[in-house]
Motif scaffolding. Structure first.
Motif, mmCIF file in Angstrom:
data_model
loop_
_atom_site.group_PDB
_atom_site.id
_atom_site.type_symbol
_atom_site.label_atom_id
_atom_site.label_comp_id
_atom_site.label_asym_id
_atom_site.label_seq_id
_atom_site.Cartn_x
_atom_site.Cartn_y
_atom_site.Cartn_z
ATOM 1 N N SER A 1 0.478 9.182 40.483
ATOM 2 C CA SER A 1 0.779 8.670 39.155
ATOM 3 C C SER A 1 1.483 7.314 39.240
ATOM 4 C CB SER A 1 1.674 9.661 38.411
ATOM 5 O OG SER A 1 2.998 9.602 38.927
ATOM 6 N N PRO A 2 1.501 6.562 38.126
ATOM 7 C CA PRO A 2 2.217 5.280 38.096
ATOM 8 C C PRO A 2 3.727 5.440 38.292
ATOM 9 C CG PRO A 2 0.662 5.439 36.263
ATOM 10 C CD PRO A 2 0.743 6.796 36.877
ATOM 11 N N ALA A 3 4.231 6.667 38.149
ATOM 12 C CA ALA A 3 5.672 6.888 38.302
ATOM 13 C C ALA A 3 6.105 6.963 39.764
ATOM 14 C CB ALA A 3 6.077 8.179 37.589
ATOM 15 N N SER A 4 5.152 7.081 40.682
ATOM 16 C CA SER A 4 5.506 7.231 42.093
ATOM 17 C C SER A 4 5.755 5.875 42.754
ATOM 18 C CB SER A 4 4.391 7.964 42.840
ATOM 19 O OG SER A 4 3.222 7.163 42.908
ATOM 20 N N VAL A 5 6.467 5.906 43.853
ATOM 21 C CA VAL A 5 6.657 4.699 44.664
ATOM 22 C C VAL A 5 6.206 5.001 46.085
ATOM 23 C CG1 VAL A 5 8.569 3.827 43.273
ATOM 24 C CG2 VAL A 5 9.050 5.267 45.251
ATOM 25 N N THR A 6 5.732 3.977 46.769
ATOM 26 C CA THR A 6 5.228 4.124 48.133
ATOM 27 C C THR A 6 6.099 3.329 49.096
ATOM 28 O OG1 THR A 6 2.956 4.372 47.329
ATOM 29 C CG2 THR A 6 3.244 3.823 49.650
ATOM 30 N N VAL B 1 14.568 7.988 56.371
ATOM 31 C CA VAL B 1 15.755 7.470 55.704
ATOM 32 C C VAL B 1 15.363 6.540 54.558
ATOM 33 C CG1 VAL B 1 17.783 5.985 55.987
ATOM 34 C CG2 VAL B 1 17.245 7.711 57.723
ATOM 35 N N GLY B 2 14.342 5.698 54.791
ATOM 36 C CA GLY B 2 13.872 4.784 53.754
ATOM 37 C C GLY B 2 13.328 5.512 52.538
ATOM 38 N N MET B 3 12.628 6.642 52.756
ATOM 39 C CA MET B 3 12.109 7.434 51.643
ATOM 40 C C MET B 3 13.243 8.009 50.814
ATOM 41 S SD MET B 3 8.912 9.481 53.392
ATOM 42 C CE MET B 3 8.445 10.285 51.847
ATOM 43 N N LEU B 4 14.273 8.530 51.482
ATOM 44 C CA LEU B 4 15.408 9.095 50.766
ATOM 45 C C LEU B 4 16.102 8.022 49.929
ATOM 46 C CD1 LEU B 4 17.208 11.526 50.189
ATOM 47 C CD2 LEU B 4 18.532 10.956 52.230
ATOM 48 N N ALA B 5 16.158 6.805 50.460
ATOM 49 C CA ALA B 5 16.806 5.712 49.736
ATOM 50 C C ALA B 5 16.036 5.312 48.484
ATOM 51 C CB ALA B 5 16.962 4.500 50.652
ATOM 52 N N LYS B 6 14.741 5.604 48.424
ATOM 53 C CA LYS B 6 13.922 5.270 47.251
ATOM 54 C C LYS B 6 13.815 6.423 46.258
ATOM 55 C CE LYS B 6 12.005 1.985 46.618
ATOM 56 N NZ LYS B 6 12.442 0.775 45.894
ATOM 57 N N ALA B 7 14.384 7.578 46.600
ATOM 58 C CA ALA B 7 14.268 8.755 45.739
ATOM 59 C C ALA B 7 15.345 8.741 44.662
ATOM 60 C CB ALA B 7 14.388 10.025 46.569
ATOM 61 N N ALA C 1 -1.693 8.028 54.064
ATOM 62 C CA ALA C 1 -0.700 7.949 52.998
ATOM 63 C C ALA C 1 -0.447 9.333 52.420
ATOM 64 C CB ALA C 1 -1.174 6.998 51.903
ATOM 65 N N SER C 2 0.807 9.665 52.170
ATOM 66 C CA SER C 2 1.239 10.937 51.581
ATOM 67 C C SER C 2 1.241 12.092 52.565
ATOM 68 C CB SER C 2 0.397 11.305 50.346
ATOM 69 O OG SER C 2 0.439 10.290 49.379
ATOM 70 N N ASP C 3 1.209 11.817 53.876
ATOM 71 C CA ASP C 3 1.369 12.926 54.823
ATOM 72 C C ASP C 3 2.781 13.492 54.762
ATOM 73 O OD1 ASP C 3 2.589 10.731 55.946
ATOM 74 O OD2 ASP C 3 1.619 10.899 57.906
ATOM 75 N N LEU C 4 3.697 12.711 54.140
ATOM 76 C CA LEU C 4 5.051 13.178 53.869
ATOM 77 C C LEU C 4 5.469 12.625 52.510
ATOM 78 C CD1 LEU C 4 7.668 14.607 54.882
ATOM 79 C CD2 LEU C 4 8.380 12.389 55.803
ATOM 80 N N VAL C 5 5.937 13.500 51.616
ATOM 81 C CA VAL C 5 6.386 13.059 50.293
ATOM 82 C C VAL C 5 7.722 13.718 49.978
ATOM 83 C CG1 VAL C 5 4.032 12.700 49.450
ATOM 84 C CG2 VAL C 5 5.159 14.878 49.039
ATOM 85 N N LEU C 6 8.499 13.060 49.126
ATOM 86 C CA LEU C 6 9.793 13.565 48.683
ATOM 87 C C LEU C 6 9.789 13.547 47.157
ATOM 88 C CD1 LEU C 6 12.687 14.503 49.325
ATOM 89 C CD2 LEU C 6 13.359 12.102 49.445
ATOM 90 N N THR C 7 9.964 14.711 46.529
ATOM 91 C CA THR C 7 9.735 14.804 45.086
ATOM 92 C C THR C 7 10.785 15.659 44.387
ATOM 93 O OG1 THR C 7 8.221 16.611 45.617
ATOM 94 C CG2 THR C 7 7.231 14.484 45.164
ATOM 95 N N SER D 1 12.485 6.532 42.296
ATOM 96 C CA SER D 1 11.508 7.408 41.640
ATOM 97 C C SER D 1 11.736 8.841 42.077
ATOM 98 C CB SER D 1 10.083 6.982 42.003
ATOM 99 O OG SER D 1 9.135 7.939 41.538
ATOM 100 N N PRO D 2 11.404 9.815 41.206
ATOM 101 C CA PRO D 2 11.451 11.216 41.635
ATOM 102 C C PRO D 2 10.251 11.582 42.502
ATOM 103 C CG PRO D 2 10.760 11.083 39.349
ATOM 104 C CD PRO D 2 11.097 9.695 39.765
ATOM 105 N N PHE D 3 9.309 10.641 42.675
ATOM 106 C CA PHE D 3 8.109 10.902 43.467
ATOM 107 C C PHE D 3 7.925 9.777 44.496
ATOM 108 C CE2 PHE D 3 7.090 12.046 38.925
ATOM 109 C CZ PHE D 3 7.413 13.393 39.047
ATOM 110 N N VAL D 4 8.275 10.053 45.739
ATOM 111 C CA VAL D 4 8.218 9.042 46.811
ATOM 112 C C VAL D 4 7.247 9.499 47.888
ATOM 113 C CG1 VAL D 4 9.541 7.726 48.502
ATOM 114 C CG2 VAL D 4 10.619 8.437 46.347
ATOM 115 N N LYS D 5 6.332 8.636 48.270
ATOM 116 C CA LYS D 5 5.378 8.982 49.329
ATOM 117 C C LYS D 5 5.442 7.958 50.452
ATOM 118 C CE LYS D 5 1.534 6.755 46.827
ATOM 119 N NZ LYS D 5 0.198 6.962 46.225
#
Length: 409
Positions: free
Chosen positions: A253-258, A273-279, A338-344, A399-403
């Motif tokens: 969705s447009p709400a996610s960040v990569t 660590v970078g993914m957690l920082a974007k969540a 892409a998206s082999d690991l996501v934080l939501t 974002s609540p949706f980070v990939k």
């Protein structure tokens, strides 16, 4: 003898009332008020009393049947008024489609524009959707809007915060300190309509006619297989769906960040660590990952040389990653994609249930093989509550949706 169908209808209606109270509180992002807490507790006690009454009536009817020593038929006044299990219902539908007990469920299916099938009553359909945070990723954590009794498949529209250009993480609402005598500044929230329209989705299973004659076995096997298939299919759609005749997945969705990974085909500690920082922190975050990342994840260490993931192997490889639970999904892309690991955080995802479940059973395609195809179908839609990432006051985007993505070129 009491009518079990009517008793179970009353129980289902009471549980719908309880769900409505929960949905209202979740929608308004709050807990129960004192009045709601008291009302919910009262309904819980009523529901337990109804469940006890149903169990007693089931025993009474079973005792009456065994005492008679004869096989009941639909024409017998003492014929059992309700199915004992989902398996019993399927067996009857396949072997005796004119059983009087099926009439009401067939009419309910027709009222929902479903032909050739029967409606699965709540006490059985609930078993098929009875998923836990360990068996399903999205549904147990999302905001679920139950089907409306009168028009279950009707679209529903409600406002969602607009995080578009010129807005902020509160949809444009601004708070200002006002000096004595100063004019109060005008501010208004920015909203966009979020429309959810349940889409039909179906699954089928092939069983032997010998197995179908054993209602206890068919109940155990079919319920387990359908529950697993439904859970996997919904997770796939709620995570990765493209919104075309299916839900809009949170990750696409447009709400996610990569977050681009540092090295192709690899997941590093710095990536995580970078993914957690974007969540978007503060909610119920959960990692979902491809099982193919395990060799790297189990040997990954932080800068101090400590293993960052030490799962409970005896309990379905559960554990936490940087403090948040992780679940391995069969639908996740393979390592390196892409998206082999996501934080939501699925508190920002809305599911709208529609009509169903309905079932059909047909032996015709596999008649010579003594096999029957059992088809289950239902209606559901889902979308993120946000239409874009959230921008903090300092301009930082979360974002609540980070990939995890692929490396930048």
């Amino acid at each position: 003898m009491k009518n079990l169908i009517e008793l179970r209808k009353k129980l289902a209606a009471k549980k719908d009332e309880m769900r409505a109270l929960i949905t209202t509180a979740q929608t308004e992002k709050r807990g129960f008020t004192e009045e709601e807490e008291s009302k919910f507790s009262g309904m819980e006690n009523e529901a337990r009393a109804m469940e006890d009454e149903i169990k007693l009536e089931e025993r009474a009817q079973q005792l009456a049947m065994s005492s008679a020593g004869t096989k009941r038929t639909p024409d017998d006044l003492q014929h059992e008024s309700e199915f004992r299990s989902f398996g019993d219902m399927i067996k009857t539908y396949r072997e005796n489609p004119h059983d009087e007990r099926l009439k009401e469920y067939r009419e309910m299916a027709m009222s929902n524009n479903t032909t050739g099938g029967i409606f699965v009553p709540p006490q059985f359909s609930a078993q098929l959707f009875e998923v836990t945070p360990e068996t399903a990723i999205v549904r147990p954590r999302a905001l679920v809007i139950p089907a409306d009794e009168n028009s279950p498949d009707a679209s529903i529209t409600f406002p969602a915060l607009d995080q578009g250009a010129g807005s902020n993480m509160y949809g444009g609402v601004e708070v200002n300190w006002i000096g004595e005598g100063d004019d109060k500044p005008e501010t208004s929230a920015k909203f966009k309509d979020l429309n959810l329209t349940p889409h039909e989705v179906a699954g089928h299973i092939v069983v032997t006619d010998k197995l179908l004659r054993n209602s206890s076995a068919i109940n155990t096997i079919v319920t387990r297989l359908f529950r697993g298939a439904i859970s996997a299919a919904e997770d796939d759609a709620f995570l990765y769906g493209n919104g075309v005749s299916k839900p809009t997945g949170a990750i696409n969705s447009p709400a996610s960040v990569t977050l681009p990974r540092k090295t192709a085909g690899t997941i590093t500690y710095i990536d995580i660590v970078g993914m957690l920082a974007k969540a978007k922190l503060g909610g119920d975050l959960v990692w979902s990952a491809s099982q193919s990342i395990l060799p790297q994840l189990l040997t990954m260490k932080d800068e101090a040389g400590n293993l960052i993931f030490q799962p409970n192997i005896a309990n379905r490889m559960t554990g936490t990653l940087l403090g948040y639970p992780i679940r391995f999904s069969e639908n996740s892309p393979i390592l390196g994609e892409a998206s082999d690991l996501v934080l939501t955080d699925y508190g920002y995802y809305v599911i709208k249930d529609g009509a169903g479940i309905f079932i059909q059973a047909s032996e015709h395609p596999l008649f010579k093989q003594n096999k029957t195809i059992i088809k289950a179908f239902w209606n559901v839609d889902g979308k993120p509550w946000l239409n874009g990432p959230l921008k903090l006051k300092n301009g930082y985007e979360v974002s609540p949706f980070v990939k995890l993505g692929i490396p930048q070129p």
